[in-house]
Structure formats: C-alpha cells, structure tokens
Design a protein around this motif. Sequence first.
Motif, PDB file in Angstrom:
ATOM      1  N   ARG A  51      -3.451   5.597   1.913  1.00 25.67           N
ATOM      2  CA  ARG A  51      -2.601   6.620   1.128  1.00 25.67           C
ATOM      3  C   ARG A  51      -1.453   7.181   2.390  1.00 25.67           C
ATOM      4  O   ARG A  51      -0.287   7.307   1.844  1.00 25.67           O
ATOM      5  N   VAL A  52      -1.686   6.985   3.437  1.00 27.39           N
ATOM      6  CA  VAL A  52      -0.684   6.921   4.470  1.00 27.39           C
ATOM      7  C   VAL A  52       0.692   6.021   4.389  1.00 27.39           C
ATOM      8  O   VAL A  52       1.578   6.396   4.580  1.00 27.39           O
ATOM      9  N   ILE A  53       0.051   4.737   4.395  1.00 30.33           N
ATOM     10  CA  ILE A  53       0.981   3.624   3.914  1.00 30.33           C
ATOM     11  C   ILE A  53       1.931   3.765   2.558  1.00 30.33           C
ATOM     12  O   ILE A  53       3.162   3.487   2.714  1.00 30.33           O
ATOM     13  N   LEU A  54       1.386   4.665   1.629  1.00 27.19           N
ATOM     14  CA  LEU A  54       2.115   4.760   0.308  1.00 27.19           C
ATOM     15  C   LEU A  54       2.614   6.168   0.128  1.00 27.19           C
ATOM     16  O   LEU A  54       3.025   6.270  -0.866  1.00 27.19           O
ATOM     17  N   PHE A  55       2.567   6.677   1.356  1.00 31.77           N
ATOM     18  CA  PHE A  55       3.141   8.214   0.917  1.00 31.77           C
ATOM     19  C   PHE A  55       4.412   8.169   0.804  1.00 31.77           C
ATOM     20  O   PHE A  55       5.260   8.708  -0.164  1.00 31.77           O
ATOM     21  N   PRO A  56       5.619   7.114   1.299  1.00 34.94           N
ATOM     22  CA  PRO A  56       7.028   7.199   0.940  1.00 34.94           C
ATOM     23  C   PRO A  56       7.111   6.921  -0.375  1.00 34.94           C
ATOM     24  O   PRO A  56       7.980   7.354  -1.197  1.00 34.94           O
ATOM     25  N   VAL A  57       6.014   5.846  -1.050  1.00 34.63           N
ATOM     26  CA  VAL A  57       6.271   5.682  -2.491  1.00 34.63           C
ATOM     27  C   VAL A  57       5.988   6.821  -3.261  1.00 34.63           C
ATOM     28  O   VAL A  57       6.459   7.103  -4.369  1.00 34.63           O
ATOM     29  N   PHE A  58       4.879   7.750  -2.839  1.00 32.53           N
ATOM     30  CA  PHE A  58       4.433   8.761  -3.488  1.00 32.53           C
ATOM     31  C   PHE A  58       5.633   9.891  -3.462  1.00 32.53           C
ATOM     32  O   PHE A  58       5.994  10.517  -4.621  1.00 32.53           O
ATOM     33  N   LYS A  63      10.315  12.452  -6.842  1.00 34.22           N
ATOM     34  CA  LYS A  63      11.933  12.499  -6.966  1.00 34.22           C
ATOM     35  C   LYS A  63      11.933  12.058  -8.318  1.00 34.22           C
ATOM     36  O   LYS A  63      12.800  12.524  -9.008  1.00 34.22           O
ATOM     37  N   SER A  64      11.559  10.973  -8.575  1.00 31.62           N
ATOM     38  CA  SER A  64      11.591  10.178  -9.956  1.00 31.62           C
ATOM     39  C   SER A  64      11.270  11.077 -11.192  1.00 31.62           C
ATOM     40  O   SER A  64      12.012  11.517 -12.120  1.00 31.62           O
ATOM     41  N   GLN A  65      10.034  12.071 -10.844  1.00 26.52           N
ATOM     42  CA  GLN A  65       9.709  12.656 -11.820  1.00 26.52           C
ATOM     43  C   GLN A  65      10.558  13.874 -11.909  1.00 26.52           C
ATOM     44  O   GLN A  65      10.836  14.539 -13.120  1.00 26.52           O
ATOM     45  N   CYS A 108       4.076   5.717 -12.388  1.00 27.55           N
ATOM     46  CA  CYS A 108       2.608   5.254 -12.333  1.00 27.55           C
ATOM     47  C   CYS A 108       2.591   4.027 -11.165  1.00 27.55           C
ATOM     48  O   CYS A 108       1.507   3.616 -10.959  1.00 27.55           O
ATOM     49  N   LEU A 109       3.753   4.270 -10.267  1.00 30.49           N
ATOM     50  CA  LEU A 109       3.965   2.864  -9.250  1.00 30.49           C
ATOM     51  C   LEU A 109       2.763   3.115  -8.494  1.00 30.49           C
ATOM     52  O   LEU A 109       2.052   2.090  -7.884  1.00 30.49           O
ATOM     53  N   PRO A 110       2.527   4.599  -7.611  1.00 28.45           N
ATOM     54  CA  PRO A 110       1.615   4.577  -6.655  1.00 28.45           C
ATOM     55  C   PRO A 110       0.107   3.917  -7.075  1.00 28.45           C
ATOM     56  O   PRO A 110      -0.620   3.285  -6.294  1.00 28.45           O
TER      57      PRO A 110
END
Length: 333
Positions: A51-58, A63-65, A108-110
């Motif tokens: 989750r730390v690695i994926l935080f920028p994606v989150f 922002k997309s939402q 849905c990307l994350p």
Amino acid sequence: MFSLDWIYYAISWILLTWHSAWDAIGVPVGAVIGTNWAWILAIIFLVVTVRVILFPVFVKQIKSQRAMQALQPKVKELQEKHKGDRETLQKEMMELYRKEKANPLMGCLPMFLQIPVFLGLFHTLRRLSPDNQGKTLYGWTVDQFNSASNATLFTAPISGKFGSTAEELSRLGANTGTVKVVAGILVIIMIATTYLTSRQMILKTGWAEDPQQRMVQRLMLYGIPLSLLISGAIFPIGVIIYWVTNNLFTLGQQQWVLRKFPPPPTAKSTTAAKSTGGKSPVQPAKAGGLFGRKAAQPAAKAPAAAPKVAGPKPGAKPVNPKKGGSRPAKRQG
C-alpha cells in the motif's frame, strides 16, 4: 507462455524479510495462543509494503474521481442531447474524457494493480505443506518453508482453507472443525470489510450520473462482496488475513483522503447556488460514517416569535391603542 515466477519471488522476498525482522525484534517464533505471530505479522506488513508503494496511484485515483465528478453536468447534457442514440453518446463521452484528461477506469486501477500481489500470495501459501518437495523454490530455505508450513492462527494452519478436505488438513496436522470455524469467521469479516470500503467511498462522493460509472459502483458495492461467498472457500487463511488487512488499511486511507480532499460540490448544489444569487443554499448533510448514520447537526434556530401581549385583567377598562396606551395619571391638586 508468460511466467509469474517474478511475482512469486517478490512476494516471497517481502514475506521472508518481514518474518526475519520480527524474529530479530524478538517476536516468538513458536505458537502463542495457538498463533505464530511472526508469520501473521509478516502477512500484515506485506499489505503495508504494497500500500505504501501504491499510495501515489491511490492519489491519482482520487484526482480522477474528482475530475469525473466535475464533468457530471456536461455528461448529463450529452445524455439529454443524444437520448436514444447510445453509440453517438459513447463516442461523445469518450471524446469529453479525452479532452478533459479524465479516465473512468482509473477508479479501479489500484485494485487491478493488487491482483498480482494477491495471486502471488495465494500461490505461495498454497504450496505450504510439509510433504512438498520444492521447498527451496522462490528463495526459501528448508527451515523457513517448514516454519511457514506449521504456522497457525488459533491452531488453524495459514495454508488451510474452509474448503480443504479432511485428508489435506490431516497432512497439515490440523483439526477440520477448527479450520472451518476460523476460516468461516475470516470470510465473513472479509465480505463485510469489502462492502464497507465501497460504501464509504459512495457515501462521500455520491452515485455517478454516468450509467457506465454507476454500473461500476454497483459492481464494487454488491458484486464483489457476493462473489466472496463462493471464492472465500478456496482462499487459504493467510490470503484472507491479507485481504482483511488490506480492507482495513483502505478504510483508514480513504477516510483520511476524503477529509483532506473533500468532494467538489455536485451539479445540483451548483445550480441551486446560481438560482439563489451565488449563495449556496442550505443542503441536508450527507449520511456520514460507514453505516450511513447522519452526523449530529446543530438544531436550526426557529424564527423569533412576536412578543406576547398580556391580556387585560378582569374588570379593567379597555385601552385605546390609538392614544398610545394607557392614560397618564391625573395630577394631584
């Protein structure tokens, strides 16, 4: 054929690194309360690492939402303009998303990026069995493999499943009833937390106007939790621990992000604000919390009532209001 070995190596490396870290800190390697906490914590902190690695994606997802929400008025205009012409509507909406740099699938990307992690952990834990001959695959030592094979949660092996046969559990030295109880409780928690993570987001952002987006929201809210009733039976207990931990992490992360970056005003509130001369009308509070309970709101002040005039006492002379009230007292001669 595409090989997933690199995923299995990566997941194994993270698991073994965290297990070694907890062992070095002094977490008991043996079972305490029927649980090997060093391995349980290794699975939990596998979630934290991912989750730390994926935080920028989150953050990009949020922002997309927000961008999709800001486009809802234009989407509604297109729906009215091309009512009955679904093909043209889809083309116009795709052009709108491209022009405004909004991606409907970003939400849905994350989840999609976590699928390889889930598959890697599923494969790794499924291999844990004392009679497995490939113990040194993916960077494991024989001692580490044997330790993980005997790891338990309340005496239920982390590689055991609700749907495991009695023969499979006997090889793990496990009690069938215990495994089914522990796995069953975890599956229920997994379903509940999966539902709550989707509900939390929808309560804060509202249902999308776009039918495609609304369909995705319904799938996330109802479809995925219901599918876990079946698929949960084949998940190893260690995988369910990962899923539940991931859901709890998501609940906390979403709550923080939604408070720090609140959703923009909806199209309805914007229209209402224009009709009231730019002043935002008073809107009812959205249902807050995970279960849709409304937050306590201060009671609205009632309009000031006119002061009550005391009625005349029995036997008193009527007062003429035109003469300014009661007559002045006569002077004493």
